[in-house]
Design a protein around this motif. Structure first.
Motif, PDB file in Angstrom:
ATOM      1  N   ALA A  75      45.691  41.019  -2.539  1.00 38.94           N
ATOM      2  CA  ALA A  75      44.653  40.624  -3.484  1.00 38.94           C
ATOM      3  C   ALA A  75      45.089  40.095  -4.844  1.00 38.94           C
ATOM      4  O   ALA A  75      44.504  39.274  -5.287  1.00 38.94           O
ATOM      5  CB  ALA A  75      43.285  41.568  -3.521  1.00 38.94           C
ATOM      6  N   ALA A  78      46.627  37.099  -4.623  1.00 40.16           N
ATOM      7  CA  ALA A  78      45.617  36.041  -4.367  1.00 40.16           C
ATOM      8  C   ALA A  78      44.992  35.836  -5.923  1.00 40.16           C
ATOM      9  O   ALA A  78      44.140  34.933  -6.122  1.00 40.16           O
ATOM     10  CB  ALA A  78      44.710  36.266  -3.497  1.00 40.16           C
ATOM     11  N   GLY A  79      45.206  36.471  -6.856  1.00 40.43           N
ATOM     12  CA  GLY A  79      44.639  36.373  -8.386  1.00 40.43           C
ATOM     13  C   GLY A  79      43.759  37.603  -8.739  1.00 40.43           C
ATOM     14  O   GLY A  79      43.413  37.448  -9.883  1.00 40.43           O
ATOM     15  N   ALA A  80      43.531  38.513  -7.749  1.00 40.28           N
ATOM     16  CA  ALA A  80      42.672  39.625  -8.325  1.00 40.28           C
ATOM     17  C   ALA A  80      43.387  40.619  -9.331  1.00 40.28           C
ATOM     18  O   ALA A  80      44.534  40.692  -9.116  1.00 40.28           O
ATOM     19  CB  ALA A  80      41.907  40.322  -7.270  1.00 40.28           C
ATOM     20  N   LYS A  81      42.531  41.238  -9.851  1.00 46.87           N
ATOM     21  CA  LYS A  81      42.800  42.492 -10.353  1.00 46.87           C
ATOM     22  C   LYS A  81      42.283  43.808  -9.600  1.00 46.87           C
ATOM     23  O   LYS A  81      40.941  43.761  -9.234  1.00 46.87           O
ATOM     24  CB  LYS A  81      42.283  42.957 -11.795  1.00 46.87           C
TER      25      LYS A  81
ATOM     26  N   GLY B  91      44.319  41.445   2.332  1.00 45.41           N
ATOM     27  CA  GLY B  91      44.008  41.309   0.677  1.00 45.41           C
ATOM     28  C   GLY B  91      43.918  39.849   0.241  1.00 45.41           C
ATOM     29  O   GLY B  91      43.037  39.472  -0.493  1.00 45.41           O
ATOM     30  N   LEU B  92      45.296  39.177   0.794  1.00 39.44           N
ATOM     31  CA  LEU B  92      45.164  37.869   0.070  1.00 39.44           C
ATOM     32  C   LEU B  92      43.864  36.861   0.844  1.00 39.44           C
ATOM     33  O   LEU B  92      43.189  36.143  -0.129  1.00 39.44           O
ATOM     34  CB  LEU B  92      46.467  37.032   0.881  1.00 39.44           C
ATOM     35  N   ALA B  95      40.339  38.148  -1.222  1.00 39.05           N
ATOM     36  CA  ALA B  95      40.412  37.740  -2.781  1.00 39.05           C
ATOM     37  C   ALA B  95      40.367  36.357  -2.742  1.00 39.05           C
ATOM     38  O   ALA B  95      39.726  35.803  -3.873  1.00 39.05           O
ATOM     39  CB  ALA B  95      41.688  38.360  -3.496  1.00 39.05           C
ATOM     40  N   ASN B  96      41.033  35.469  -1.970  1.00 41.41           N
ATOM     41  CA  ASN B  96      40.920  34.079  -2.214  1.00 41.41           C
ATOM     42  C   ASN B  96      40.648  33.436  -0.617  1.00 41.41           C
ATOM     43  O   ASN B  96      41.363  33.185   0.232  1.00 41.41           O
ATOM     44  CB  ASN B  96      42.173  33.464  -2.644  1.00 41.41           C
ATOM     45  N   MET B 292      39.025  34.590  -8.286  1.00 41.45           N
ATOM     46  CA  MET B 292      39.665  35.660  -9.040  1.00 41.45           C
ATOM     47  C   MET B 292      40.795  35.408 -10.096  1.00 41.45           C
ATOM     48  O   MET B 292      41.101  36.573 -10.622  1.00 41.45           O
ATOM     49  CB  MET B 292      39.918  36.632  -7.857  1.00 41.45           C
ATOM     50  N   VAL B 293      41.149  34.392 -10.059  1.00 43.68           N
ATOM     51  CA  VAL B 293      42.312  34.263 -10.760  1.00 43.68           C
ATOM     52  C   VAL B 293      42.089  34.707 -12.282  1.00 43.68           C
ATOM     53  O   VAL B 293      41.260  34.205 -13.171  1.00 43.68           O
ATOM     54  CB  VAL B 293      42.851  32.676 -10.888  1.00 43.68           C
ATOM     55  N   CYS B 294      42.755  35.832 -12.627  1.00 44.02           N
ATOM     56  CA  CYS B 294      42.491  36.447 -13.939  1.00 44.02           C
ATOM     57  C   CYS B 294      43.235  36.008 -14.878  1.00 44.02           C
ATOM     58  O   CYS B 294      44.188  36.691 -15.380  1.00 44.02           O
ATOM     59  CB  CYS B 294      42.444  37.921 -13.717  1.00 44.02           C
TER      60      CYS B 294
END
Lengths: 389, 295
Positions: A75, A78-81, B91-92, B95-96, B292-294
């Motif tokens: 995750a 993919a960009g998450a925290k 997870g990948l 999350a996306n 979600m790109v933080c």
């Protein structure tokens, strides 16, 4: 940058440490958790599972801790925290992926609500016996950061800090709670989102053809790309060069592993957080952390009532260990007293950092409860009588 | 990509799959006669044929010979820990959800150390495309018995012959819930390419097993010849039986290799079910997951 207000439950709450930790994660911008049920940590993810669909995010309960601890890293890429939550037996299973996060420099948070061990141990009762495991549990040389809250309020505040440190250093951060702090209910004040500082990802802005996943520019922490952005980058747990490609030479191994260590060690003073009280002129300093610091407080005050000059140093950052602070104090005091809910873990670090300049007294407890303050007081009195080393 | 590029009449020396590979990492570590490169060729051709958006692809491998595929494809690629490619990929994907996530790993990685994740990802119907290269053995570590090693063959850890029963992987993943299950050998490169393309079109947990030679360890110890002998063996022993009951496709050391597309069914995937459940239970309180790109 400031926190996203959608995740911040601003207000005054009566909340336990596990729930406060969850709110801290949401306030820090985490919208992804993977977990596996284990006492006494489960309430963190139970609350996350309830809260996250109302703020936009995902919780998944995985088939085991091995899975949870790597799902969260997928995750992150993919960009998450993202974070996971566990206790001793699950923490043991997660060691492989703490190493993977350290090696691949995946920013993430592992919450460990410590209970008595070894093995299944005392599922519902406190201990602080995972402190060395947090530091050394995975194989190979690496550095992590570990924080120790001692109240539900700190479970909130320091969870945010844990995510921020993870992003700043691209390192897995261990959030070392204990059963008492996790299940203790107290007042928790959650400030407005615009008063919460959140560290963003070190996301690269380089053009695709100039980006190398592990190139560093002086500060030892590389920039990240995320899957799906067109960088076609490669990540591996193998020893790798700046391109992220495997490289099996001692030279690259040395360069990589030293950088992984140095990015944390060189910033140790900046990462170090303590609570200090009456250290000036102290003969004896009680070094403690987590729930034990609250038990020790009573012993410290009782000792002062007897006229002893006792200082308090509460470790908020356990790793990297604050060597410098202990070394400076060791030159001035007679002795350190280190109560902890294990049979001698952080006390060894105090003794090592003191390097013989001051004596070190352990106050061990095998877990399952907290110290009797009398037991700590006795050791403080004994330490106060000792001759300067 | 048009056929004209695959069979370039102007420059027949151009390898059409080269743009999908990290040529700066060649040569690969794979042995002469190994089948993994053949599967990568089919995979790359499936990417060409399907016209899939390459930027949307992420490829995740575990550990082992096939685990090295992630390092050779010019995609966002993740070489993870032993057995954990599927949970990382989960997870990948979660999350996306826009990512097309491929898990490319070996039989030991996916079905032994990663076996629990395999069945649970199939049960949840996570939208992943799993390519399992089955060389019937642990090859990277020197030829030890895998859960897929056929009975009576010889390995370094069963020097007197393997006596434990092997997994029938298509049967396992169908029972666990996979929506697409196929098996080919590295002799069946066109069929394999087509199957990978079909899996790209499926939403849900898709599993393609590719029987692949390991001349260095499996075949040498079992006196089964080299890579070419393996192709002859596959050609002779394979029987295409699309739709065959997976309970009947177990492998033996010298018997028939049933290949084909065994399962192709519809079942809502994990994220579809999750969003539907949240929408039903929470109504207006449900907030869709944003990007979600933080940063």
């Amino acid at each position: 940058m400031k926190a996203d207000p959608r995740g911040v439950l601003t207000g005054v709450h009566f909340m336990d440490g596990d729930h406060a930790c969850c709110e801290g994660a949401l306030a820090a911008g985490s919208r992804f958790a993977a977990g596996y049920p284990i006492t006494p940590s489960t309430e963190v993810v139970e609350r996350f599972a309830s809260r996250v669909p109302t703020v936009g995010g995902t919780f998944i309960q995985m088939e085991d801790e091995l899975a949870a601890s790597i799902t969260l890293q997928g995750a992150v890429w993919a960009g998450a925290k993202a974070f996971t939550v566990t206790s001793g037996p699950g923490f043991s299973l997660m060691m492989e992926h703490i190493g993977y996060a350290a090696m691949t420099e995946t920013p993430c948070v592992f919450v460990d609500v410590q209970r008595g061990g070894p093995s299944t141990g005392l599922p519902t009762l406190p201990a602080q016996a995972d402190m060395m495991q947090a530091r050394w549990g995975s194989h190979g040389d690496y550095e992590i950061i570990a924080l120790c809250p001692n109240s539900p309020q700190e479970c909130f505040n320091l969870t945010i800090k844990a995510f921020n440190l993870a992003e700043e250093f691209r390192v897995p951060v261990m959030f070392m709670m204990d059963e008492c702090v996790g299940h203790m209910t107290e007042k928790v004040v959650i400030p407005p989102a615009d008063q919460i500082e959140v560290v963003p990802r070190r996301h690269t802005h380089k053009p695709v053809d100039e980006y190398l996943p592990y190139e560093t520019n002086g500060d030892l922490v590389p920039e990240m790309a995320h899957a799906g952005e067109g960088y076609n980058f490669h990540i591996t747990g193998l020893t790798h060069d700046e391109r992220g490609y495997p490289n099996m030479t001692p030279q690259i191994q040395d360069k990589l592993v030293r950088r992984l260590q140095n990015k944390i060690l060189q910033a140790a003073d900046r990462i170090a957080m303590f609570e200090e009280e009456q250290l000036e002129g102290a003969d004896v300093v009680v070094v403690s952390y987590g729930i034990t610091s609250r038990v020790a407080q009573r012993a410290i005050e009782a000792a002062r009532g007897r006229g002893l000059r006792v200082g308090k140093l509460r470790l908020i950052t356990a790793w990297p260990f604050p060597d410098k602070k202990i070394r400076e104090l060791a030159a001035k005091v007679k002795a350190f007293v280190v109560p902890e809910l294990n049979l001698g873990q952080m006390v060894r670090e105090v003794e090592r950092a003191a390097a013989g300049q001051a004596k070190t007294f352990a106050v061990p407890h095998a877990g399952g409860g907290v110290h009797n303050p009398e037991d700590i007081l006795k050791v403080i009195v004994e330490a106060g009588r000792c001759q300067t080393a | 990509m048009p056929d004209s590029l695959i069979n370039d009449p102007v420059n027949p020396a151009v390898n059409p799959v080269e743009p999908f590979l990290r040529s700066d990492r060649m040569p690969s570590i794979w042995c002469p006669g190994c089948g993994i490169g053949t599967t990568v060729n089919s995979f790359a051709r499936a990417l060409i044929d399907s016209k899939i958006d390459l930027q949307s692809l992420a490829l995740v491998s575990g550990i082992g010979c096939t685990g090295r595929v992630a390092g050779y494809v010019k995609l966002d690629s993740f070489h993870t820990t032993h057995g954990r490619a599927i949970p990382f990929a989960t997870g990948l994907k979660l999350a996306n959800p826009k990512l097309n996530v491929i898990v490319y790993s070996g039989d030991g990685d996916l079905s032994a150390i990663g076996g629990n994740h395999l069945i649970h990802a199939a049960r949840r119907n996570i939208d992943l495309k799993v390519i399992c290269v089955n060389n019937l053995i642990y090859a990277m570590t020197g030829g030890q018995t895998a859960p897929t090693t056929p009975e009576h063959s010889t390995t370094s850890t069963n020097p007197y012959g393997v006596f434990e029963p092997a997994f029938n992987l298509p049967h396992l993943v169908e029972a666990a819930g996979a929506v697409y299950v196929a098996r080919w050998t590295t002799f069946h490169v066109r069929q394999l390419t087509r199957s990978i393309g079909e899996a790209f079109q499926k939403k849900g947990f898709s599993f393609i097993e590719v029987i692949s030679p390991c001349p260095t360890l499996y075949q040498r110890r079992n006196k089964m010849g080299d890579g070419l002998d393996a192709m002859k063996f596959y050609k002779e022993k394979s029987k295409v039986r699309n739709g065959a009951p997976t309970s009947e496709v177990g492998l033996t050391m010298t018997g028939e290799i049933v290949v084909g597309k065994f399962v192709d069914r519809e079942r809502p995937d994990y994220q579809t079910l999750m969003r539907a459940q949240y929408a039903e239970s929470l109504g207006e309180r449900f907030v869709e997951q944003a990007e979600m790109v933080c940063s």
